[in-house]
Design a protein around this motif. Structure first.
Motif, PDB file in Angstrom:
ATOM      1  N   GLU A 202      84.399  15.335  24.097  1.00  0.00           N
ATOM      2  CA  GLU A 202      85.392  15.352  23.020  1.00  0.00           C
ATOM      3  C   GLU A 202      86.759  14.930  23.553  1.00  0.00           C
ATOM      4  O   GLU A 202      87.506  14.178  22.910  1.00  0.00           O
ATOM      5  CB  GLU A 202      85.477  16.749  22.412  1.00  0.00           C
ATOM      6  CG  GLU A 202      86.312  16.852  21.163  1.00  0.00           C
ATOM      7  CD  GLU A 202      85.568  16.483  19.890  1.00  0.00           C
ATOM      8  OE1 GLU A 202      86.234  16.015  18.950  1.00  0.00           O
ATOM      9  OE2 GLU A 202      84.348  16.666  19.843  1.00  0.00           O
TER      10      GLU A 202
ATOM     11  N   VAL B 106      82.665  29.439  17.827  1.00  0.00           N
ATOM     12  CA  VAL B 106      83.149  28.483  18.819  1.00  0.00           C
ATOM     13  C   VAL B 106      84.112  29.228  19.733  1.00  0.00           C
ATOM     14  O   VAL B 106      83.840  29.455  20.902  1.00  0.00           O
ATOM     15  CB  VAL B 106      83.824  27.264  18.163  1.00  0.00           C
ATOM     16  CG1 VAL B 106      84.449  26.360  19.216  1.00  0.00           C
ATOM     17  CG2 VAL B 106      82.815  26.477  17.327  1.00  0.00           C
TER      18      VAL B 106
ATOM     19  N   SER C 207      88.933  29.088  16.182  1.00  0.00           N
ATOM     20  CA  SER C 207      88.669  27.664  16.324  1.00  0.00           C
ATOM     21  C   SER C 207      87.258  27.418  15.795  1.00  0.00           C
ATOM     22  O   SER C 207      86.289  27.978  16.319  1.00  0.00           O
ATOM     23  CB  SER C 207      88.755  27.227  17.785  1.00  0.00           C
ATOM     24  OG  SER C 207      90.090  27.127  18.204  1.00  0.00           O
ATOM     25  N   HIS C 208      87.151  26.608  14.762  1.00  0.00           N
ATOM     26  CA  HIS C 208      85.852  26.341  14.148  1.00  0.00           C
ATOM     27  C   HIS C 208      85.190  25.103  14.731  1.00  0.00           C
ATOM     28  O   HIS C 208      83.998  24.879  14.522  1.00  0.00           O
ATOM     29  CB  HIS C 208      86.024  26.168  12.635  1.00  0.00           C
ATOM     30  CG  HIS C 208      86.682  27.340  11.978  1.00  0.00           C
ATOM     31  ND1 HIS C 208      86.072  28.577  11.888  1.00  0.00           N
ATOM     32  CD2 HIS C 208      87.901  27.487  11.400  1.00  0.00           C
ATOM     33  CE1 HIS C 208      86.882  29.419  11.261  1.00  0.00           C
ATOM     34  NE2 HIS C 208      88.006  28.791  10.973  1.00  0.00           N
ATOM     35  N   ASP C 209      85.961  24.303  15.444  1.00  0.00           N
ATOM     36  CA  ASP C 209      85.445  23.058  16.005  1.00  0.00           C
ATOM     37  C   ASP C 209      86.267  22.721  17.252  1.00  0.00           C
ATOM     38  O   ASP C 209      87.468  23.009  17.302  1.00  0.00           O
ATOM     39  CB  ASP C 209      85.566  21.924  14.974  1.00  0.00           C
ATOM     40  CG  ASP C 209      84.824  20.680  15.392  1.00  0.00           C
ATOM     41  OD1 ASP C 209      85.338  19.954  16.270  1.00  0.00           O
ATOM     42  OD2 ASP C 209      83.738  20.406  14.850  1.00  0.00           O
ATOM     43  N   ARG C 210      85.625  22.114  18.235  1.00  0.00           N
ATOM     44  CA  ARG C 210      86.348  21.759  19.464  1.00  0.00           C
ATOM     45  C   ARG C 210      87.440  20.725  19.222  1.00  0.00           C
ATOM     46  O   ARG C 210      88.306  20.516  20.079  1.00  0.00           O
ATOM     47  CB  ARG C 210      85.358  21.287  20.524  1.00  0.00           C
ATOM     48  CG  ARG C 210      84.526  22.440  21.073  1.00  0.00           C
ATOM     49  CD  ARG C 210      83.511  22.013  22.103  1.00  0.00           C
ATOM     50  NE  ARG C 210      82.762  23.179  22.580  1.00  0.00           N
ATOM     51  CZ  ARG C 210      81.718  23.699  21.951  1.00  0.00           C
ATOM     52  NH1 ARG C 210      81.277  23.144  20.828  1.00  0.00           N
ATOM     53  NH2 ARG C 210      81.114  24.767  22.425  1.00  0.00           N
TER      54      ARG C 210
ATOM     55  N   SER D 226      89.815  21.166  17.446  1.00  0.00           N
ATOM     56  CA  SER D 226      91.072  21.919  17.367  1.00  0.00           C
ATOM     57  C   SER D 226      91.794  21.973  18.707  1.00  0.00           C
ATOM     58  O   SER D 226      92.998  22.221  18.760  1.00  0.00           O
ATOM     59  CB  SER D 226      90.802  23.349  16.872  1.00  0.00           C
ATOM     60  OG  SER D 226      90.020  24.076  17.812  1.00  0.00           O
TER      61      SER D 226
END
Length: 247
Positions: free
Chosen positions: A16, A194, A214-217, A219
């Motif tokens: 990412e 996460v 944090s719901h997704d990396r 972020s």
């Protein structure tokens, strides 16, 4: 263009980060290092900054190699504790032009959560930290939780706050969790998370909860880019993204 090497480039965070850095103005990913790759690839590519997103058991060796070769380092490896930071600080004496920026959490929201908790902590009698991560995470408590507890403890010391009240005398199963800098910390590992953390503060007749999720990396990526751009401005070892964000 700042030339960047990413260590741990094939991992979840690493892949990412590579995409985010390649999309950012003024940054160029010139080396993607992963398990089994020679660190000499960093020097061969002419990298000026290394972003380490590997594991705690190898990250210190990576950082020391980079210092020896005059490469600034952003450490995003969770579990990079005070002992490792002290080792880095000692080695930087021979390379005063190099900066190592250790970032327990790249999320802007998480940095603010830690700061808000530290500001609030002296005003409450009780404070505990609960961190929640996916079950593939190898360290507990998280680097963010450790850093939060340390910031809270320092704020309470500076304010002359008393010790936290706790009448527990028996806890054979460890239900009260761990203790970091005198602050109780609890680690949850469950599928679906996460990275989440909440700080519970309590006083007579009231409580305050400061929470970040944090719901997704994705972020973490604005913080990754900001850290890579900023490293080198303050030679030595720096812990936390606060100085980069001006918090």
């Amino acid at each position: 263009m700042t030339r960047v090497a990413v260590l741990g480039a094939k991992g979840r965070m690493g892949s990412e980060a590579v995409r985010a850095l390649e999309a950012a103005d003024g940054l160029e990913v010139v080396a993607q290092i992963d398990v089994g790759d020679d660190l000499d690839l960093i020097a061969a590519a002419g990298a000026e900054v290394a972003l380490d997103l590997t594991q705690p058991d190898v990250a210190l060796d990576h950082v020391l190699w980079c210092i020896e070769h005059g490469v600034h380092v952003v450490v995003g490896t969770s579990g990079f504790d005070d002992t490792r930071v002290a080792t880095v600080g000692g080695r930087l004496g021979a390379s005063p032009e190099v900066e190592v920026l250790v970032v327990p959490n790249f999320s802007v929201g998480a940095v603010l959560m830690m700061r808000f908790a530290a500001v609030a902590a002296p005003f409450f009698e009780s404070v505990e930290v609960i961190e929640m991560h996916h079950p593939d995470k190898v360290d507990a408590p998280s680097g963010t939780a450790t850093r939060t507890a340390e910031m809270i403890a320092e704020a309470r010391r500076a304010a002359g706050s008393p010790e936290l009240p706790d009448a527990t005398t028996t806890d054979p199963g460890g239900a009260r969790g761990g203790v970091v800098a005198g602050i109780p910390v609890h680690a949850v590992r469950a599928r679906g998370f996460v990275a989440s953390q909440e700080v519970l503060l309590g006083g007579v007749g009231e409580s305050l909860t400061v929470r970040h999720d944090s719901h997704d990396r994705a972020s973490f990526m604005p913080g990754v880019v900001a850290a890579v751009r900023a490293v080198g401005a303050r030679p030595g070892v720096t812990v936390g993204l606060e100085s980069v964000l001006g918090v």
